[in-house]
Design a protein around this motif. Structure first.
Motif: not given
Length: 323
Positions: A250, A201, A132, A203, A35-37, A248
Motif C-alpha cells: 500500500h 517501509i 493503512e 513497496n 496486510e497492514t504492516p 508494504d
C-alpha cells in the motif's frame, strides 16, 4: 440416461447432470491482500477531541561545545531554556457500510454459512486497508474543524516528516533508482537530526533494490537445513542502526499529495516506528442499522488520527524508479 457400456446398463455422468453439483471450490478466496504492516506496528493512544494535540521536547545543546568550562569561583549563570513544541492533527471518520437482503441471507451459498457474517468480515478487512493508506499518506489533511459538507481529514506520516523538515531523498522524477549510498545518506541525516531509525517501509520494487545492496546481500545455499538460496534482506545493518525492511504493497500510489518531492511512485518511509501512534477517538465498532423491510444494513465505523512524536527524526523516500 442409462447407456450400454461393454454390455452393462450404466448411469454415467454424461447422462446424469440434473442433480450433479457444479465443480466449484467450496471456499471463497479473497483476492485482495489484507496486510497492514504500518498500522499493525505502531502504538495506540487516546484522542479526547476532534482536534488532537500533543507535545514534544528536546534537550538544549547550546554550551556543550568543546572547551565549555567555568572559571574558578564563577557565579551561576542561567542558560536559555527551550519551550516544548505543540503538534496537532484532526481526527478522521472512516466506515464501511453494507446491506444484505433477507432473501440473500436465507439462501445457501458455496463456502458460506452466512452471507451477512462473511460481508461483515470482509468489510472489517477493507476498513483496515483504508486506514493503512490514510496513516501512511502525504496528504495535507485540513486545518479546520470540518463541517456538514467538508469532512475532517488527518495528516499522514509522510506529511509530518516533510512538513517538519525531516530527511528526504528523491529519485529525480522516477528516473533514478534507490542506491545503497542514498539509503545510507538519509539514515545519516535522520541520525544527525536526533533519530534512531529502525524500520523502512517500501513497496515491491524498492524492496528488491534494498535486497540487491552489495554489502548486505550475501547469497548462500543452505543444504543442511532448508536447501534454499537466500538473497533477501529483511534486516539491514547500517552504521546508524539495524533497519527492519518492511514490504508494504500500500506504500506505492497512496501519497499523491506529495508535491515537494515530485511523484509518489518510489515512495518509502524510514522511521523509528515507536515515534508513531494511532490515537482513537472512537475505536472501530459495528452498528446494526436495523431491519428496513426485507433488508438488513450494517455499518463499521471508526474515528482516529495519527500522532507523529518526532517528525524531524524520520525520513521520506520519493520519486525513485519503480521499473
Amino acid at each position: 440416461m442409462a447407456v450400454l457400456n461393454q454390455g452393462v446398463a450404466m448411469l454415467d455422468k454424461y447422462g446424469a447432470t440434473g442433480s450433479a453439483k457444479e465443480d466449484i471450490l467450496d471456499l471463497i478466496t479473497q483476492l485482495t491482500p489484507t496486510e497492514t504492516p504500518f498500522l499493525s506496528r505502531i502504538g495506540t493512544s487516546r484522542a479526547y477531541n476532534t482536534y488532537h494535540q500533543w507535545l514534544t521536547d528536546s534537550l538544549t545543546t547550546s554550551g556543550y561545545a568543546s572547551g565549555d568550562a567555568l572559571t574558578e569561583g564563577a557565579s551561576a549563570e542561567n542558560y536559555a531554556l527551550k519551550d516544548v513544541t505543540r503538534y496537532n492533527n484532526n481526527t478522521q471518520i472512516q466506515d464501511r457500510t453494507f446491506t444484505i437482503s433477507g432473501t440473500e441471507e436465507a439462501m445457501s451459498h458455496y463456502g458460506l454459512d452466512s452471507q451477512y457474517a462473511y460481508q461483515l468480515e470482509k468489510a472489517m478487512k477493507e476498513l483496515k486497508i483504508k486506514m493503512e493508506k490514510t496513516l501512511l499518506g502525504g496528504g495535507t489533511g485540513n486545518t479546520g474543524a470540518g463541517s456538514d459538507v467538508s469532512a475532517r481529514m488527518l495528516r499522514g506520516a509522510m506529511w509530518f516528516t516533510m512538513s517538519a523538515g525531516g530527511a528526504t531523498a528523491s529519485g529525480a522524477a522516477s528516473v533514478s533508482a534507490l542506491t545503497e549510498s542514498i539509503y545510507n545518506n538519509i539514515c545519516q541525516d535522520i541520525y544527525t537530526n536526533g533519530g534512531n531509525p529502525d524500520t523502512t517501509i517500501v513497496n515491491g520494487f524498492n524492496k528488491r533494490r534494498i535486497s540487491a545492496f552489495a554489502s548486505n546481500n550475501s547469497r548462500f545455499l543452505d543444504m543442511k537445513n532448508n536447501k534454499k538460496l537466500t538473497g533477501v534482506i529483511s534486516v539491514y545493518e547500517s552504521d546508524f542502526g539495524t533497519q527492519e525492511i518492511v514490504l508494504d504493497r500500500h506504500m506505492s500510489g497512496v501519497n499523491k499529495a506529495i508535491t515537494t518531492l515530485g511523484t509518489d511512485l518510489g515512495a518509502g518511509l524510514i522511521c523509528e516506528i515507536s515515534k508513531f501512534k494511532i490515537a482513537y477517538l472512537r475505536k472501530p465498532f459495528v452498528t446494526p442499522m436495523g431491519i428496513d423491510g426485507d433488508r438488513k444494513q450494517t455499518q463499521i465505523l471508526t474515528e482516529y488520527t495519527l500522532e507523529s512524536l518526532a517528525p524531524i527524526q524520520q525520513g521520506v523516500l520519493s520519486a525513485f524508479a519503480t521499473a
